[in-house]
Scaffold this motif. Structure first.
Motif, mmCIF file in Angstrom:
data_model
loop_
_atom_site.group_PDB
_atom_site.id
_atom_site.type_symbol
_atom_site.label_atom_id
_atom_site.label_comp_id
_atom_site.label_asym_id
_atom_site.label_seq_id
_atom_site.Cartn_x
_atom_site.Cartn_y
_atom_site.Cartn_z
ATOM 1 N N GLU A 20 16.250 -8.543 61.728
ATOM 2 C CA GLU A 20 17.598 -9.027 61.452
ATOM 3 C C GLU A 20 17.551 -10.024 60.288
ATOM 4 N N SER A 76 24.362 -7.561 59.802
ATOM 5 C CA SER A 76 24.676 -8.863 60.417
ATOM 6 C C SER A 76 25.688 -9.586 59.537
ATOM 7 N N ALA A 124 17.727 -4.123 65.989
ATOM 8 C CA ALA A 124 18.104 -4.349 64.589
ATOM 9 C C ALA A 124 17.536 -3.233 63.705
#
Ligand SMILES: [Zn+2]
Length: 275
Positions: free
Chosen positions: A183, A224, A252
């Motif tokens: 991420e 994100s 992720a």
């Protein structure tokens, strides 16, 4: 003898002009989910259509080629392009060959992502209209960057075309390439282009669409954070956002899609094999 030399010279010249294109052409296959490259054999550049959608045409007078995205649901066999030049309409036959894709079984804990409630279904329906519009973006560009770069470096966690089952229920096949990355990893634009849509969607999460010319579009999902705006011009490698796990995900990753004449095609066919 003189003629032969002239011919060799001509072929060499021709080859050097088309070298970058030929590299890409080598990786493309006329299969469901693939890309067909069809020599049009016309002097003038025609407008070309497949399944009522305009397709990409590249090349030069007498050497035009249609670069046609083939949907995963295309039936192997003979198909037809429509060529329009002024008031003339002609057709061009081509073949789609068979390809088998593997099955994939995924378990999703959040059942709303597998069997959404009626209010979420309504949201999904509204969003699919916007997403389809983004996938239909098309600008007339003579020079289209057919060679794409992998937007993040990482392990390919799921290839294109898998026949998917979520919690044992059949769903649409996998329409892109999944690249596992932590991420927050920056995502680089696969080529230069224009941001045609950004949004936060139910299944795709935070998403960016970039159009590269003549209906070649790249799609970046589950971000994100989105770091570009609709209408923005981006260069190859420019950061579009960050890897995340928004939407329907198990971890992720970047879901990277490539769309050509509105259909999702295998992104690996646009990658330079020499990398
Ligand atoms: Zn994916």
């Amino acid at each position: 003898m003189k003629n032969n030399l002239l011919l060799i010279f001509f072929l060499a010249l021709n080859f050097s002009c088309q070298a970058t294109q030929a590299q890409t052409v080598d990786t493309m296959q006329s299969v469901p989910g693939g890309v067909a490259i069809i020599d049009l054999e016309t002097e003038e550049k025609p407008n070309v259509f497949f399944s009522n959608k305009q397709v990409m045409v590249i090349g030069s007078p007498g050497q035009w080629q249609a670069i046609v995205g083939l949907p995963l649901w295309a039936k192997p066999g003979n198909h037809e392009l429509i060529l329009k030049s002024g008031i003339n309409t002609t057709t061009k036959q081509f073949t789609i060959f068979e390809k088998q894709y593997e099955e994939q079984y995924i378990t999703i804990k959040n059942t709303e992502m597998v069997n959404p409630s009626s209010s979420n279904l309504e949201r999904i329906r509204d969003e699919s209209g916007i997403i389809n519009q983004a996938k239909a973006a098309r600008t007339e560009l003579a020079e289209v960057p057919l060679q794409l770069d992998l937007p993040v470096s990482g392990r390919i966690s799921s290839p294109f075309g898998l026949r998917r089952f979520f919690n044992n229920q059949p769903r649409n096949p996998h329409s892109g390439l999944d690249i596992a990355a932590p991420e927050g990893t920056p995502i680089n634009s696969a080529a230069s282009g224009k941001v045609v849509n950004t949004g936060a969607y139910y299944f795709n999460g935070n998403t960016v669409f970039v159009e590269h010319g003549q209906g070649l579009i790249t799609m970046y999902c589950h971000l994100s954070e989105i770091l570009v705006e609709e209408g923005q011009q981006v260069s190859r490698g420019e950061i579009l956002g960050k890897v995340g796990q928004t939407g329907r995900v198990t971890a992720a990753h970047l879901h990277w899609g490539v769309i050509l004449n509105t259909v999702s095609v295998d992104p690996t066919m646009f990658l330079n094999n020499e990398e």
